[in-house]
Design a protein around this motif. Sequence first.
Motif, PDB file in Angstrom:
ATOM      1  N   PHE A  88       0.789  -1.238   0.000  1.00  0.00           N
ATOM      2  CA  PHE A  88       0.000   0.000   0.000  1.00  0.00           C
ATOM      3  C   PHE A  88       0.821   1.289   0.000  1.00  0.00           C
ATOM      4  O   PHE A  88       0.254   2.371   0.040  1.00  0.00           O
ATOM      5  CB  PHE A  88      -0.931   0.026   1.217  1.00  0.00           C
ATOM      6  N   VAL A  89       2.157   1.195  -0.001  1.00  0.00           N
ATOM      7  CA  VAL A  89       2.936   2.408   0.264  1.00  0.00           C
ATOM      8  C   VAL A  89       3.224   3.217  -0.996  1.00  0.00           C
ATOM      9  O   VAL A  89       3.201   4.444  -0.981  1.00  0.00           O
ATOM     10  CB  VAL A  89       4.253   2.062   0.991  1.00  0.00           C
ATOM     11  N   ASN A  90       3.484   2.548  -2.097  1.00  0.00           N
ATOM     12  CA  ASN A  90       3.932   3.274  -3.280  1.00  0.00           C
ATOM     13  C   ASN A  90       3.484   2.508  -4.514  1.00  0.00           C
ATOM     14  O   ASN A  90       3.160   1.316  -4.446  1.00  0.00           O
ATOM     15  CB  ASN A  90       5.458   3.417  -3.253  1.00  0.00           C
ATOM     16  N   ALA A 135       9.864   0.493   0.142  1.00  0.00           N
ATOM     17  CA  ALA A 135       8.813   1.248  -0.547  1.00  0.00           C
ATOM     18  C   ALA A 135       9.373   2.277  -1.522  1.00  0.00           C
ATOM     19  O   ALA A 135       8.672   2.725  -2.415  1.00  0.00           O
ATOM     20  CB  ALA A 135       7.926   1.935   0.485  1.00  0.00           C
ATOM     21  N   HIS A 136      10.641   2.674  -1.302  1.00  0.00           N
ATOM     22  CA  HIS A 136      11.208   3.728  -2.139  1.00  0.00           C
ATOM     23  C   HIS A 136      12.430   3.216  -2.889  1.00  0.00           C
ATOM     24  O   HIS A 136      13.285   2.535  -2.317  1.00  0.00           O
ATOM     25  CB  HIS A 136      11.586   4.941  -1.290  1.00  0.00           C
ATOM     26  N   ASN A 137      12.483   3.530  -4.135  1.00  0.00           N
ATOM     27  CA  ASN A 137      13.561   3.104  -5.021  1.00  0.00           C
ATOM     28  C   ASN A 137      13.996   4.310  -5.847  1.00  0.00           C
ATOM     29  O   ASN A 137      13.255   5.271  -5.974  1.00  0.00           O
ATOM     30  CB  ASN A 137      13.071   1.992  -5.947  1.00  0.00           C
ATOM     31  N   ILE A 140      14.427   1.490   7.489  1.00  0.00           N
ATOM     32  CA  ILE A 140      15.031   2.429   6.534  1.00  0.00           C
ATOM     33  C   ILE A 140      14.027   2.605   5.403  1.00  0.00           C
ATOM     34  O   ILE A 140      13.908   1.759   4.526  1.00  0.00           O
ATOM     35  CB  ILE A 140      16.363   1.899   5.994  1.00  0.00           C
ATOM     36  N   HIS A 141      13.310   3.707   5.463  1.00  0.00           N
ATOM     37  CA  HIS A 141      12.190   3.871   4.536  1.00  0.00           C
ATOM     38  C   HIS A 141      12.631   4.353   3.164  1.00  0.00           C
ATOM     39  O   HIS A 141      11.957   4.104   2.172  1.00  0.00           O
ATOM     40  CB  HIS A 141      11.193   4.852   5.157  1.00  0.00           C
ATOM     41  N   ASP A 142      13.751   5.044   3.116  1.00  0.00           N
ATOM     42  CA  ASP A 142      14.163   5.678   1.859  1.00  0.00           C
ATOM     43  C   ASP A 142      15.689   5.784   1.876  1.00  0.00           C
ATOM     44  O   ASP A 142      16.332   5.585   2.911  1.00  0.00           O
ATOM     45  CB  ASP A 142      13.512   7.067   1.760  1.00  0.00           C
ATOM     46  N   PHE A 145      12.282   9.867   7.046  1.00  0.00           N
ATOM     47  CA  PHE A 145      11.380   9.005   6.271  1.00  0.00           C
ATOM     48  C   PHE A 145      11.638   9.194   4.773  1.00  0.00           C
ATOM     49  O   PHE A 145      11.697   8.223   4.037  1.00  0.00           O
ATOM     50  CB  PHE A 145       9.911   9.340   6.572  1.00  0.00           C
ATOM     51  N   HIS A 146      11.755  10.454   4.343  1.00  0.00           N
ATOM     52  CA  HIS A 146      11.779  10.731   2.904  1.00  0.00           C
ATOM     53  C   HIS A 146      12.862  11.719   2.513  1.00  0.00           C
ATOM     54  O   HIS A 146      12.994  12.787   3.113  1.00  0.00           O
ATOM     55  CB  HIS A 146      10.429  11.289   2.461  1.00  0.00           C
ATOM     56  N   PHE A 147      13.585  11.338   1.494  1.00  0.00           N
ATOM     57  CA  PHE A 147      14.542  12.229   0.862  1.00  0.00           C
ATOM     58  C   PHE A 147      13.900  12.810  -0.400  1.00  0.00           C
ATOM     59  O   PHE A 147      13.168  12.114  -1.111  1.00  0.00           O
ATOM     60  CB  PHE A 147      15.803  11.459   0.463  1.00  0.00           C
ATOM     61  N   LEU A 151      -0.601   7.662   0.474  1.00  0.00           N
ATOM     62  CA  LEU A 151       0.836   7.847   0.660  1.00  0.00           C
ATOM     63  C   LEU A 151       1.468   8.327  -0.642  1.00  0.00           C
ATOM     64  O   LEU A 151       1.353   9.489  -0.961  1.00  0.00           O
ATOM     65  CB  LEU A 151       1.462   6.551   1.191  1.00  0.00           C
ATOM     66  N   HIS A 152       2.045   7.412  -1.426  1.00  0.00           N
ATOM     67  CA  HIS A 152       2.850   7.873  -2.557  1.00  0.00           C
ATOM     68  C   HIS A 152       2.226   7.536  -3.911  1.00  0.00           C
ATOM     69  O   HIS A 152       1.581   6.492  -4.060  1.00  0.00           O
ATOM     70  CB  HIS A 152       4.233   7.248  -2.492  1.00  0.00           C
ATOM     71  N   GLY A 153       2.500   8.414  -4.867  1.00  0.00           N
ATOM     72  CA  GLY A 153       2.024   8.190  -6.225  1.00  0.00           C
ATOM     73  C   GLY A 153       3.004   8.721  -7.239  1.00  0.00           C
ATOM     74  O   GLY A 153       3.992   9.385  -6.904  1.00  0.00           O
TER      75      GLY A 153
HETATM   76 FE   LIG Z   1       7.302   6.818   1.986  1.00  0.00          FE
END
Ligand SMILES: [Fe+2]
Length: 498
Positions: free
Chosen positions: A163-165, A207-209, A255-257, A317-319, A489-491
Amino acid sequence: MSILLTRRSFHRLTVFGAAAIGSQALWPLARADEPVDVPWVYDDPHLSANFLPVQREADVRDLRVIAGRIPADLRGVYMRNGPNPEFKPIAYTYPLDGDGMIHAVYIEDGKARYRNRYVKTQSLTVERRAGRAVFGSFAHPVPVDPAAFLPGEVPSPVKNGAFVNIIFHGGRFIALNEATTSYEVNEELATLGQWTAGGAEPLRLGAHNRRHPRTGDLYALEYSWRTPTVKFHRIDASGVLVSTRSVELPMPTMIHDFILTEHYVVLIAGPAVFDVQAAKAGKSMLQWRPDLGMRIALLPLDGGAPVWIEGEPFFVFHFANGFERGQQIVVDYVHHDKFALADGPVPTFKRMTIDPARRSFEVAGFSNEITEFPRINHLREALPTRFVYMPTLTSSLKEVQPPSAVFNALLKLDTETGQYTRHDLGNQIVGEAAFVPRLGGQAEDDGYLAAFAYDPELRSSSLLLLDARRIEEAPVAVIEMPQRVPQGLHGNWITRAS
Ligand SMILES: [Fe+2]
């Protein structure tokens, strides 16, 4: 029936369902008689108001444009994922729990179409078979009922809701969760199965790449709540896993991002660690351990040895982006003084400058405005960027003391001048804004921002398109959504090749 509904009639539509006003044409494929909202309540501000999940999966063409007009050269789809639990939870911690639901707005020839679908994960299949929630929270896992699982299914206490991204890579749409496998969906949001990246087994991803600007390779993070090993996968432009390298942290760490530059993967690990003993004692499995300090690892993309840097702890959380400037690495990000899922210190936007030779870093702030979910023109990821787009909260929102992740304005930060411009939505709630490059655009900010907004008085949602060069001006277009789109969250915007 015409879709030229007034805003008030749209409100009735979202509240009572399309069938009540006989709009078969509006819902050619959807479960038209189904209410929009889930039929349960749960005492958590992140499952109330516009965080309340929706259950109806809809398809609506020719969305009404209630202000401005959709640019004729815009062709693609904006997809946004978010936690949308189908069943009343056993335990819930925002933003760690839920079932993925992707809301998509397809744009072509100046028209827009909406579709939303659950990500049909194995976890959701288990719960649908049981007719109830089976899994606890990621922060507060509970033993699962073995009877809910079929032979061959692994009764893991941790749910994968995907569900995150939602990203697009190698011709595939991939719905991502945290520290587990991801799910491939097609352009019409049908779930195709777990993504293997060309291998035999599903690949575990964060969730983040981040995508390398020269090679098109996707660099993907994998961490685990069970082990302190952090892996970075390199997935080529066609979507095939090429290589993996690992580093070790003192404890299993969230480590989210992370950051990718032209020559480095940069791991910035604040000490938010998984502590199974704490969970067994009834506390959150995620614990802030400042005594462990900050660990930064620079991993050369050529395979060279990592450079480790230590410092005072904080959490990210986010860069927004990272890039090389001379011998330094610049990292633009949202700074949290410590890890907290709710009621933490105000997160603010900062720039970290890393000096690899001295194994040191410095942090400087841009302002004290609350923010999260920063984005850039993704076509310039890992390259020097000047502009960052992010939501913030202003006094024009009527809601008093809203829960975390509620914002009502979008900011554009010029990191060269430190100047902000702002689009204040007043009493409307907005989330992350994705950058939409303008066809043929050359300048970094030549494009649009796409973000869902929600009007709590009308209980209706819209998709905003702002001119990224002048976000303070009236929207380029406001596209009315046919049902409430919950806070997500992310799109990402995916341009469709002509
Ligand atoms: Fe995120």
